[in-house]
Design an enzyme around this catalytic site. Structure first.
Site, PDB file in Angstrom:
ATOM      1  N   GLY A  90       2.394   2.791  11.124  1.00 28.56           N
ATOM      2  CA  GLY A  90       3.532   3.967  10.736  1.00 28.56           C
ATOM      3  C   GLY A  90       4.084   4.188  11.923  1.00 28.56           C
ATOM      4  O   GLY A  90       4.775   5.437  11.790  1.00 28.56           O
ATOM      5  N   ASN A 109       0.822  -1.243  -0.048  1.00 31.78           N
ATOM      6  CA  ASN A 109       0.008   0.018   0.066  1.00 31.78           C
ATOM      7  C   ASN A 109       0.786   1.120  -0.087  1.00 31.78           C
ATOM      8  O   ASN A 109       1.406   1.518   0.948  1.00 31.78           O
ATOM      9  CB  ASN A 109      -0.794  -0.069   1.135  1.00 31.78           C
ATOM     10  CG  ASN A 109      -1.787   1.306   1.446  1.00 31.78           C
ATOM     11  OD1 ASN A 109      -1.668   2.003   0.554  1.00 31.78           O
ATOM     12  ND2 ASN A 109      -2.491   1.408   2.367  1.00 31.78           N
ATOM     13  N   TRP A 110       1.090   1.780  -1.147  1.00 31.65           N
ATOM     14  CA  TRP A 110       1.993   3.074  -1.325  1.00 31.65           C
ATOM     15  C   TRP A 110       1.408   4.297  -0.606  1.00 31.65           C
ATOM     16  O   TRP A 110       1.775   5.155  -0.690  1.00 31.65           O
ATOM     17  CB  TRP A 110       2.401   3.307  -2.826  1.00 31.65           C
ATOM     18  CG  TRP A 110       3.612   2.505  -3.052  1.00 31.65           C
ATOM     19  CD1 TRP A 110       4.301   1.354  -2.542  1.00 31.65           C
ATOM     20  CD2 TRP A 110       4.116   2.668  -4.555  1.00 31.65           C
ATOM     21  NE1 TRP A 110       5.204   1.189  -3.449  1.00 31.65           N
ATOM     22  CE2 TRP A 110       5.320   1.852  -4.588  1.00 31.65           C
ATOM     23  CE3 TRP A 110       4.009   3.570  -5.604  1.00 31.65           C
ATOM     24  CZ2 TRP A 110       6.169   1.831  -5.348  1.00 31.65           C
ATOM     25  CZ3 TRP A 110       5.167   3.499  -6.596  1.00 31.65           C
ATOM     26  CH2 TRP A 110       6.138   2.950  -6.465  1.00 31.65           C
ATOM     27  N   LYS A 111      -0.070   4.007  -0.321  1.00 37.30           N
ATOM     28  CA  LYS A 111      -0.737   5.464   0.172  1.00 37.30           C
ATOM     29  C   LYS A 111      -0.460   6.460  -0.771  1.00 37.30           C
ATOM     30  O   LYS A 111      -0.500   6.271  -1.929  1.00 37.30           O
ATOM     31  CB  LYS A 111      -0.347   5.777   1.601  1.00 37.30           C
ATOM     32  CG  LYS A 111      -0.384   4.470   2.632  1.00 37.30           C
ATOM     33  CD  LYS A 111      -0.046   4.498   3.976  1.00 37.30           C
ATOM     34  CE  LYS A 111      -0.247   3.518   4.887  1.00 37.30           C
ATOM     35  NZ  LYS A 111      -0.272   3.552   6.337  1.00 37.30           N
ATOM     36  N   SER A 128       3.569  -1.502  10.535  1.00 40.80           N
ATOM     37  CA  SER A 128       4.984  -1.434  10.790  1.00 40.80           C
ATOM     38  C   SER A 128       5.751  -2.691  10.477  1.00 40.80           C
ATOM     39  O   SER A 128       6.553  -3.304  11.125  1.00 40.80           O
ATOM     40  CB  SER A 128       5.110  -1.181  12.287  1.00 40.80           C
ATOM     41  OG  SER A 128       4.858   0.209  12.427  1.00 40.80           O
ATOM     42  N   GLU A 134      -5.071  -4.614  10.960  1.00 45.37           N
ATOM     43  CA  GLU A 134      -4.310  -3.305  11.070  1.00 45.37           C
ATOM     44  C   GLU A 134      -4.449  -2.705  12.330  1.00 45.37           C
ATOM     45  O   GLU A 134      -5.400  -1.708  12.610  1.00 45.37           O
ATOM     46  CB  GLU A 134      -4.235  -2.379  10.097  1.00 45.37           C
ATOM     47  CG  GLU A 134      -3.674  -3.353   8.748  1.00 45.37           C
ATOM     48  CD  GLU A 134      -3.449  -2.238   7.535  1.00 45.37           C
ATOM     49  OE1 GLU A 134      -1.976  -2.218   7.210  1.00 45.37           O
ATOM     50  OE2 GLU A 134      -3.856  -1.327   7.320  1.00 45.37           O
ATOM     51  N   HIS A 171      -9.484   1.142   5.309  1.00 46.68           N
ATOM     52  CA  HIS A 171      -8.354   1.557   5.673  1.00 46.68           C
ATOM     53  C   HIS A 171      -8.406   2.486   7.008  1.00 46.68           C
ATOM     54  O   HIS A 171      -9.441   3.338   6.861  1.00 46.68           O
ATOM     55  CB  HIS A 171      -7.444   2.021   4.635  1.00 46.68           C
ATOM     56  CG  HIS A 171      -5.727   1.934   5.310  1.00 46.68           C
ATOM     57  ND1 HIS A 171      -5.627   2.897   6.250  1.00 46.68           N
ATOM     58  CD2 HIS A 171      -4.872   1.210   5.079  1.00 46.68           C
ATOM     59  CE1 HIS A 171      -4.091   2.593   6.530  1.00 46.68           C
ATOM     60  NE2 HIS A 171      -3.943   1.417   5.788  1.00 46.68           N
ATOM     61  N   GLU A 202      -6.906   4.822   7.734  1.00 49.36           N
ATOM     62  CA  GLU A 202      -6.730   6.435   7.531  1.00 49.36           C
ATOM     63  C   GLU A 202      -7.941   6.874   6.606  1.00 49.36           C
ATOM     64  O   GLU A 202      -8.367   8.047   6.785  1.00 49.36           O
ATOM     65  CB  GLU A 202      -5.514   6.368   6.367  1.00 49.36           C
ATOM     66  CG  GLU A 202      -4.272   6.295   7.271  1.00 49.36           C
ATOM     67  CD  GLU A 202      -2.830   5.700   6.625  1.00 49.36           C
ATOM     68  OE1 GLU A 202      -3.024   5.553   5.492  1.00 49.36           O
ATOM     69  OE2 GLU A 202      -2.146   5.105   7.447  1.00 49.36           O
ATOM     70  N   GLY A 224       2.902  -0.901   4.299  1.00 50.32           N
ATOM     71  CA  GLY A 224       2.948   0.465   3.984  1.00 50.32           C
ATOM     72  C   GLY A 224       4.179   0.993   3.754  1.00 50.32           C
ATOM     73  O   GLY A 224       4.840   0.936   2.611  1.00 50.32           O
ATOM     74  N   GLY A 225       4.769   1.757   4.808  1.00 53.06           N
ATOM     75  CA  GLY A 225       6.320   2.356   4.417  1.00 53.06           C
ATOM     76  C   GLY A 225       7.222   1.413   3.785  1.00 53.06           C
ATOM     77  O   GLY A 225       8.041   2.004   3.003  1.00 53.06           O
TER      78      GLY A 225
HETATM   79  P1  13P Z   1       3.053   0.872   7.905  1.00 55.40           P
HETATM   80  O1  13P Z   1       3.450  -0.642   7.063  1.00 55.40           O
HETATM   81  O2  13P Z   1       3.734   1.976   7.318  1.00 55.40           O
HETATM   82  O3  13P Z   1       2.836   0.571   9.224  1.00 55.40           O
HETATM   83  O4  13P Z   1       1.414   0.895   7.170  1.00 55.40           O
HETATM   84  C1  13P Z   1       0.791   0.090   7.403  1.00 55.40           C
HETATM   85  C2  13P Z   1      -0.680   0.242   6.546  1.00 55.40           C
HETATM   86  O5  13P Z   1      -1.241   1.048   6.841  1.00 55.40           O
HETATM   87  C3  13P Z   1      -0.719  -0.649   5.322  1.00 55.40           C
HETATM   88  O6  13P Z   1      -2.137  -0.523   4.829  1.00 55.40           O
END
Ligand code: 13P
Length: 248
Positions: free
Chosen positions: A175, A20-22, A206, A169, A101, A103, A227-228
């Site tokens: 994050g 997930n590149w957000k 994470s 999650e 998600h 977010e 994510g990151g």
């Molecule tokens: P991180 O891996 O950056 O914690 O993000 C997780 C996430 O929200 C994936 O959808």
């Protein structure tokens, strides 16, 4: 037949790795990374979820990559400035879409009912939804995680009948570099498995090159949502390789 790479002592039928590149990532990063990642993911169900702006480009230049959107509307079309419909994701080569998600739940106030409606709209368009759930730090500290997740599952899956993936999650792990413990993950995933015997269950929060292998080895963890670390070429390659080695 056993995958020749299976050297981890863990054998799983399938391993999903969702990137997930957000709101990050460029054509340049994509061009640098995709071929490397594709090679590392030979036995893995790798689902690449870049910003919607990059989906069509990826499909054209890397047609074998399985693509997903990061969100979709519950509506099919119309005057909804800035939104994207599930049909539009299909149109540019999407196969999956992330819905619910945290977010989107936080920033766009998506409720469980909204998430269920989006998942149903996705399925009607032919997409497979990746439905996200997860508790806040306050809920975790209060020991209310399972009750909270039960309600999220019940309400976010209303009328969802076809194929979907579920991603756990914990919000406090996203994050932050604070991963849930392996025991926490095992407990939650076994609880989810009782309710959803055949649904692929993913963990996110994470996930890194250092912890992916241990997390992927946990019972009832069928994959990870990253994510990151999915923006770092070498780290994400390691995560894909960790998953690849488990597939038997
Ligand atoms: P991180 O891996 O950056 O914690 O993000 C997780 C996430 O929200 C994936 O959808």
């Amino acid at each position: 037949m056993m995958n020749e790479n299976a050297k981890t002592g863990v054998t799983k039928k399938t391993q999903y790795v969702v990137s997930n590149w957000k709101m990050n990532g460029t054509v340049a990063l994509l061009n640098e990374a995709i071929a490397i990642w594709q090679k590392a993911a030979s036995h893995v169900n790798w689902i690449f979820c870049p910003s919607a702006t990059l989906i069509s480009y990826t499909k054209t230049h890397f047609p074998d990559v399985i693509l997903g959107g990061q969100n979709c509307s519950a509506k099919t079309s119309g005057a909804f400035t800035g939104d994207i419909s599930a049909d539009q994701l299909v149109d540019v080569g999407g196969t999956y879409v992330i819905v619910g998600h945290s977010e989107c739940r936080q920033n766009h106030h998506d409720t469980n009912a909204d998430v269920a409606a989006k998942a149903v709209a996705a399925q009607q368009a032919g997409l497979i939804p990746i439905i996200c759930i997860g508790e806040s730090e306050a809920t975790y500290i209060a020991g209310q995680t399972l009750a909270y997740l039960k309600q999220q599952v019940d309400e976010s899956l209303v009328s969802v009948q076809g194929e979907f993936l579920l991603a756990y999650e914990p919000i406090w792990a996203i994050g932050t570099g604070k991963t849930a413990t392996l025991d926490d993950i095992a407990g939650v995933h076994s609880f989810l498995r009782e309710q959803l015997p055949t649904t692929p269950l993913l963990y996110g929060g994470s996930v890194s090159a250092d912890n992916a292998r241990a997390i992927l080895a946990v019972d009832n963890v069928d994959g990870v949502l990253v994510g990151g670390a999915s923006l770092k070429v070498a780290d994400f390659r390691t995560i894909l390789t960790s998953a690849d080695k488990n597939v038997g």
